[in-house]
Design an enzyme around this catalytic site. Structure first.
Site, mmCIF file in Angstrom:
data_model
loop_
_atom_site.group_PDB
_atom_site.id
_atom_site.type_symbol
_atom_site.label_atom_id
_atom_site.label_comp_id
_atom_site.label_asym_id
_atom_site.label_seq_id
_atom_site.Cartn_x
_atom_site.Cartn_y
_atom_site.Cartn_z
ATOM 1 N N ASN A 9 -31.203 44.770 44.275
ATOM 2 C CA ASN A 9 -31.478 42.834 44.810
ATOM 3 C C ASN A 9 -30.953 42.996 46.389
ATOM 4 O O ASN A 9 -29.896 42.423 46.609
ATOM 5 C CB ASN A 9 -30.716 41.698 43.957
ATOM 6 C CG ASN A 9 -30.896 40.365 44.518
ATOM 7 O OD1 ASN A 9 -31.718 40.223 45.502
ATOM 8 N ND2 ASN A 9 -29.629 39.774 44.354
ATOM 9 N N TRP A 10 -31.585 43.233 47.584
ATOM 10 C CA TRP A 10 -31.169 42.962 48.648
ATOM 11 C C TRP A 10 -30.794 41.530 49.759
ATOM 12 O O TRP A 10 -30.836 41.253 50.403
ATOM 13 C CB TRP A 10 -32.985 43.672 49.562
ATOM 14 C CG TRP A 10 -32.926 45.432 49.355
ATOM 15 C CD1 TRP A 10 -32.365 46.049 48.768
ATOM 16 C CD2 TRP A 10 -34.519 45.748 49.654
ATOM 17 N NE1 TRP A 10 -33.367 47.110 48.496
ATOM 18 C CE2 TRP A 10 -34.056 47.120 49.446
ATOM 19 C CE3 TRP A 10 -35.367 45.247 50.997
ATOM 20 C CZ2 TRP A 10 -34.947 48.085 49.558
ATOM 21 C CZ3 TRP A 10 -35.866 46.239 50.997
ATOM 22 C CH2 TRP A 10 -35.872 47.437 50.260
ATOM 23 N N LYS A 11 -31.086 40.446 48.527
ATOM 24 C CA LYS A 11 -30.771 38.896 49.038
ATOM 25 C C LYS A 11 -31.749 38.948 50.503
ATOM 26 O O LYS A 11 -33.284 39.776 50.564
ATOM 27 C CB LYS A 11 -29.522 38.881 49.035
ATOM 28 C CG LYS A 11 -29.135 39.080 47.583
ATOM 29 C CD LYS A 11 -27.527 39.007 47.768
ATOM 30 C CE LYS A 11 -26.612 39.384 46.562
ATOM 31 N NZ LYS A 11 -25.745 38.920 45.857
ATOM 32 N N HIS A 95 -30.801 34.055 39.047
ATOM 33 C CA HIS A 95 -30.122 34.234 40.152
ATOM 34 C C HIS A 95 -29.003 33.279 40.718
ATOM 35 O O HIS A 95 -29.447 32.380 40.449
ATOM 36 C CB HIS A 95 -30.710 34.719 41.562
ATOM 37 C CG HIS A 95 -29.618 35.675 41.676
ATOM 38 N ND1 HIS A 95 -28.104 35.503 42.545
ATOM 39 C CD2 HIS A 95 -28.783 37.178 41.764
ATOM 40 C CE1 HIS A 95 -27.367 36.121 42.825
ATOM 41 N NE2 HIS A 95 -28.253 37.454 42.262
ATOM 42 N N GLU A 97 -27.392 32.437 42.719
ATOM 43 C CA GLU A 97 -27.481 32.062 44.098
ATOM 44 C C GLU A 97 -28.240 31.135 44.032
ATOM 45 O O GLU A 97 -28.430 30.260 44.784
ATOM 46 C CB GLU A 97 -28.460 32.642 45.097
ATOM 47 C CG GLU A 97 -26.363 33.747 45.008
ATOM 48 C CD GLU A 97 -26.270 35.659 45.748
ATOM 49 O OE1 GLU A 97 -27.641 35.602 46.483
ATOM 50 O OE2 GLU A 97 -25.258 36.167 45.705
ATOM 51 N N GLU A 167 -24.938 38.726 35.022
ATOM 52 C CA GLU A 167 -24.059 38.822 36.451
ATOM 53 C C GLU A 167 -23.104 38.004 36.034
ATOM 54 O O GLU A 167 -23.785 36.193 35.979
ATOM 55 C CB GLU A 167 -24.806 38.591 37.263
ATOM 56 C CG GLU A 167 -25.928 39.445 37.150
ATOM 57 C CD GLU A 167 -26.475 39.472 39.101
ATOM 58 O OE1 GLU A 167 -26.973 40.412 39.351
ATOM 59 O OE2 GLU A 167 -26.797 38.522 39.288
ATOM 60 N N GLY A 173 -20.659 40.254 44.650
ATOM 61 C CA GLY A 173 -20.554 40.563 46.635
ATOM 62 C C GLY A 173 -19.135 39.683 46.654
ATOM 63 O O GLY A 173 -18.226 40.046 47.484
ATOM 64 N N SER A 212 -21.083 44.159 41.385
ATOM 65 C CA SER A 212 -20.066 45.041 42.482
ATOM 66 C C SER A 212 -20.535 45.989 42.034
ATOM 67 O O SER A 212 -18.930 47.023 41.365
ATOM 68 C CB SER A 212 -19.068 44.043 42.578
ATOM 69 O OG SER A 212 -18.542 43.328 43.213
ATOM 70 N N GLY A 233 -26.788 44.221 44.623
ATOM 71 C CA GLY A 233 -26.957 43.912 45.312
ATOM 72 C C GLY A 233 -26.418 44.504 46.692
ATOM 73 O O GLY A 233 -27.313 45.384 47.431
ATOM 74 N N GLY A 234 -24.869 44.203 46.998
ATOM 75 C CA GLY A 234 -24.342 44.990 48.742
ATOM 76 C C GLY A 234 -24.824 46.574 48.993
ATOM 77 O O GLY A 234 -25.366 47.292 49.167
HETATM 78 C C1 PEP Z 1 -27.024 40.458 43.364
HETATM 79 O O1 PEP Z 1 -26.678 40.038 43.964
HETATM 80 O O2 PEP Z 1 -27.657 40.114 41.936
HETATM 81 C C2 PEP Z 1 -25.071 41.926 42.778
HETATM 82 C C3 PEP Z 1 -25.411 41.642 41.727
HETATM 83 O O3 PEP Z 1 -25.022 41.500 44.128
HETATM 84 P P1 PEP Z 1 -23.386 42.642 44.102
HETATM 85 O O4 PEP Z 1 -23.507 43.386 43.174
HETATM 86 O O5 PEP Z 1 -23.335 42.511 45.639
HETATM 87 O O6 PEP Z 1 -22.412 42.219 43.563
#
Ligand code: PEP
Length: 251
Positions: A9-11, A95, A97, A167, A173, A212, A233-234
């Protein structure tokens, strides 16, 4: 046997040039990944570039959100058929966010799941509790409420055609990953909840962990019996890190 899935997930990150570089890194390393299904969910404006670069590769791609409508006067929205038009296979719905910053309710997320499925996309439904909710002992009730809304809207068979991502909001993040026990416990709870409606859907549905996940912790998380992959994500923004997680899912 559930095939592992690793989805990035590049956001709202990257630039046209940066994404081109990331995609060539991914394509160069895809040989390491054998058993897992792999995908990237890109900002909508870059999906056409992603399609051009990934077409014919082992990677699938997807969007990060979808409208409940198929067309019309909904300025700024992206419809499921539009995502399909650019070869998207997946779309993330619900998500945290979007739930937090766009006030997406459980019911709206359920409608988005239905719209994605109707457009021929595979929805990746995100569920998860905030830190406050966990500390109040409400993790299971929150996740159950979020899941039940989608089952009520779409029916268990349709839910079975999607993917779930657990999640924990406090792990996204933050560099703070759920412990193996914490993650496995909630994944097993979600599978049990699905089983109350349909055992074979529960057995077949992939439940990803997100929060993470990175090359250091991926193998241990993925070894848990009810963790079938990751939503990343990251670590999906660096090709080497993302490929290392994909490789861990292929072991
Ligand atoms: C996400 O954005 O869905 C996510 C899990 O981010 P991260 O891996 O950065 O925690």
């Amino acid at each position: 046997m559930r095939q592992p899935l690793v989805a990035g997930n590049w956001k709202m990150n990257g630039s046209r040039a940066g994404i081109a570089e990331l995609l060539s890194g991914l394509k160069a390393g895809i040989g390491q990944v054998t058993a897992a299904e792999v995908a990237v969910c890109a900002p909508a404006i870059y999906i056409s570039d992603v399609q051009q670069q990934l077409e014919g590769s082992a990677f699938k791609w997807g969007g990060q959100d979808v409208s409940v409508h198929t067309s019309g006067a909904y300025t700024g929205e992206i419809a499921g058929p539009m995502l399909r038009d650019f070869g998207c296979h997946f779309v993330i719905v619900g998500h945290s966010e979007r739930r937090a910053y766009h006030a997406e309710s459980d019911e709206l997320v359920a409608q988005k799941f239905a719209a994605a499925w109707a457009a021929g996309l595979v929805p990746i439904l995100c569920l998860g509790e905030t830190l406050d909710e966990r500390e109040q002992g409400a993790t299971e009730s929150v996740v159950a409420r979020q899941l039940d809304a989608v089952i009520a809207q779409c029916g268990i068979d349709t839910v079975g055609e999607g993917v779930i991502a657990y999640e924990p909001v406090w792990a996204i993040g933050t560099g703070r990953t759920a412990s193996l026990d914490q993650a496995q416990q909630v994944h097993a709870f979600i599978r049990g909840r699905l089983a109350q409606s349909n055992q074979s859907v529960a057995d077949g549905l992939r439940i990803l962990y997100g929060g993470s996940m990175n090359p250091k912790n991926a193998a241990d998380l993925l070894a848990q019996p009810d963790i079938d992959g990751g939503l990343i994500g990251g670590a999906s923004l660096k090709s080497d890190d993302f490929l290392a997680v994909c490789a861990a899912a292929s072991d």
